[in-house]
Design a protein around this motif. Structure first.
Motif, PDB file in Angstrom:
ATOM      1  N   LEU A  24      28.795  53.778  40.766  1.00 54.40           N
ATOM      2  CA  LEU A  24      30.186  53.439  41.353  1.00 54.40           C
ATOM      3  C   LEU A  24      31.078  52.715  40.508  1.00 54.40           C
ATOM      4  CD1 LEU A  24      32.173  52.808  43.763  1.00 54.40           C
ATOM      5  CD2 LEU A  24      30.630  50.869  44.229  1.00 54.40           C
ATOM      6  N   ASN A  25      32.082  53.069  39.927  1.00 55.10           N
ATOM      7  CA  ASN A  25      32.909  52.403  38.868  1.00 55.10           C
ATOM      8  C   ASN A  25      33.849  51.379  39.797  1.00 55.10           C
ATOM      9  OD1 ASN A  25      32.196  54.056  36.590  1.00 55.10           O
ATOM     10  ND2 ASN A  25      32.588  55.631  38.063  1.00 55.10           N
ATOM     11  N   VAL A  26      33.799  50.114  39.386  1.00 55.60           N
ATOM     12  CA  VAL A  26      34.600  48.938  40.227  1.00 55.60           C
ATOM     13  C   VAL A  26      35.548  48.461  39.100  1.00 55.60           C
ATOM     14  CG1 VAL A  26      34.116  46.846  41.356  1.00 55.60           C
ATOM     15  CG2 VAL A  26      32.339  48.580  41.469  1.00 55.60           C
ATOM     16  N   GLY A  27      36.883  48.099  39.604  1.00 58.91           N
ATOM     17  CA  GLY A  27      37.615  47.688  38.716  1.00 58.91           C
ATOM     18  C   GLY A  27      37.367  45.928  39.189  1.00 58.91           C
ATOM     19  N   THR A  28      38.825  45.547  38.496  1.00 54.43           N
ATOM     20  CA  THR A  28      38.970  44.180  38.779  1.00 54.43           C
ATOM     21  C   THR A  28      39.291  43.720  40.281  1.00 54.43           C
ATOM     22  OG1 THR A  28      41.446  44.092  38.359  1.00 54.43           O
ATOM     23  CG2 THR A  28      40.052  44.107  36.606  1.00 54.43           C
ATOM     24  N   VAL A  29      39.311  42.426  40.373  1.00 53.91           N
ATOM     25  CA  VAL A  29      39.347  41.786  41.783  1.00 53.91           C
ATOM     26  C   VAL A  29      40.898  42.518  42.464  1.00 53.91           C
ATOM     27  CG1 VAL A  29      39.737  39.847  43.357  1.00 53.91           C
ATOM     28  CG2 VAL A  29      37.883  39.839  41.526  1.00 53.91           C
ATOM     29  N   TYR A  30      41.722  42.404  41.255  1.00 49.12           N
ATOM     30  CA  TYR A  30      43.033  42.841  41.683  1.00 49.12           C
ATOM     31  C   TYR A  30      43.077  44.508  42.052  1.00 49.12           C
ATOM     32  CZ  TYR A  30      47.835  44.511  41.493  1.00 49.12           C
ATOM     33  OH  TYR A  30      49.149  44.904  41.696  1.00 49.12           O
ATOM     34  N   GLU A  31      42.383  45.136  41.187  1.00 47.34           N
ATOM     35  CA  GLU A  31      42.258  46.557  41.335  1.00 47.34           C
ATOM     36  C   GLU A  31      41.449  46.892  42.723  1.00 47.34           C
ATOM     37  OE1 GLU A  31      42.491  48.049  36.836  1.00 47.34           O
ATOM     38  OE2 GLU A  31      40.647  47.308  37.681  1.00 47.34           O
ATOM     39  N   ASN A  32      40.553  46.176  42.858  1.00 45.88           N
ATOM     40  CA  ASN A  32      39.685  46.353  44.124  1.00 45.88           C
ATOM     41  C   ASN A  32      39.367  45.212  44.759  1.00 45.88           C
ATOM     42  OD1 ASN A  32      37.872  48.495  41.820  1.00 45.88           O
ATOM     43  ND2 ASN A  32      38.849  49.283  43.525  1.00 45.88           N
ATOM     44  N   PRO A  33      40.298  44.703  45.715  1.00 50.01           N
ATOM     45  CA  PRO A  33      40.217  43.680  46.540  1.00 50.01           C
ATOM     46  C   PRO A  33      39.085  43.470  47.640  1.00 50.01           C
ATOM     47  CG  PRO A  33      41.952  45.088  47.247  1.00 50.01           C
ATOM     48  CD  PRO A  33      41.481  45.527  46.185  1.00 50.01           C
ATOM     49  N   VAL A  34      38.672  42.525  47.895  1.00 54.67           N
ATOM     50  CA  VAL A  34      37.511  42.186  48.808  1.00 54.67           C
ATOM     51  C   VAL A  34      37.725  42.954  50.164  1.00 54.67           C
ATOM     52  CG1 VAL A  34      36.333  40.523  50.309  1.00 54.67           C
ATOM     53  CG2 VAL A  34      37.180  39.872  48.175  1.00 54.67           C
ATOM     54  N   GLY A  35      36.705  43.673  50.788  1.00 57.52           N
ATOM     55  CA  GLY A  35      36.632  44.410  51.894  1.00 57.52           C
ATOM     56  C   GLY A  35      35.788  45.817  51.923  1.00 57.52           C
ATOM     57  N   VAL A  36      35.773  46.745  52.731  1.00 54.70           N
ATOM     58  CA  VAL A  36      34.831  47.793  52.854  1.00 54.70           C
ATOM     59  C   VAL A  36      35.701  48.690  52.278  1.00 54.70           C
ATOM     60  CG1 VAL A  36      33.588  49.241  54.337  1.00 54.70           C
ATOM     61  CG2 VAL A  36      33.900  46.697  54.882  1.00 54.70           C
TER      62      VAL A  36
END
Length: 169
Positions: free
Chosen positions: A145-157
């Protein structure tokens, strides 16, 4: 005398029944219908809970269920699992699987922002071919799984799906 001998030979061949211009033979034909391929998802691929930082990173789940993080990802307690599928078919037959060629998209349920899953791997040999011992085989799937920054990938499901193909060889 020659005619008499030829006539006797002709009668002998005619009455012996062993010389024929053609012969028909009955032959057998066989066919067997086998059980079709069936696969069911026993366990979804789940990367679990984590925290992402300002640079993002990745999470890899191996087919045996081990989790590895890279970059600014902090893995949290909780469930994470490899995907598991039960393959059913004709006992002793071999089959192959085709893993996704493309990235799968996971979408945030509220914002619509996305993460991508790639680098698919299974517990089968590199050829992705295995036998159906007693008509069953458990296949385990891992990926990254490729994850971005907090801005790109906000908290949640984040949810998504992927497709693999099972087929007899």
């Amino acid at each position: 005398m020659y005619r008499y001998f030829s006539f006797i030979l002709f009668l002998f061949l005619l009455l012996s029944g062993k010389v024929q211009a053609q012969k028909s033979v009955s032959a057998q034909i066989f066919a067997e219908v086998i059980q079709g391929v069936a696969a069911t998802e026993n366990q979804p691929l789940n990367f679990g809970r984590f925290i992402t930082g300002t640079a993002g990173g990745s999470i890899t789940i191996s087919p045996d269920g081990q989790r590895l993080t890279r970059g600014e990802i902090i893995a949290e307690e909780g469930n994470y699992t490899s995907g598991q599928f039960l393959m059913e078919g004709d006992a002793g037959s071999t089959f192959s699987i085709k893993l996704p060629n493309e990235k799968a998209v996971l979408t945030h349920q509220e914002s619509g922002k996305t993460m991508y899953v790639s680098e698919w791997i299974s517990n089968l040999p590199l050829s992705n071919v295995a036998a159906l011992n007693e008509g069953l085989c458990l296949i385990k799937i891992g990926a990254t799984l490729n994850v971005g920054t907090v801005y790109e990938n906000p908290v949640g499901v984040y949810t998504g799906s992927f497709e693999i193909t099972f087929s007899y060889n």
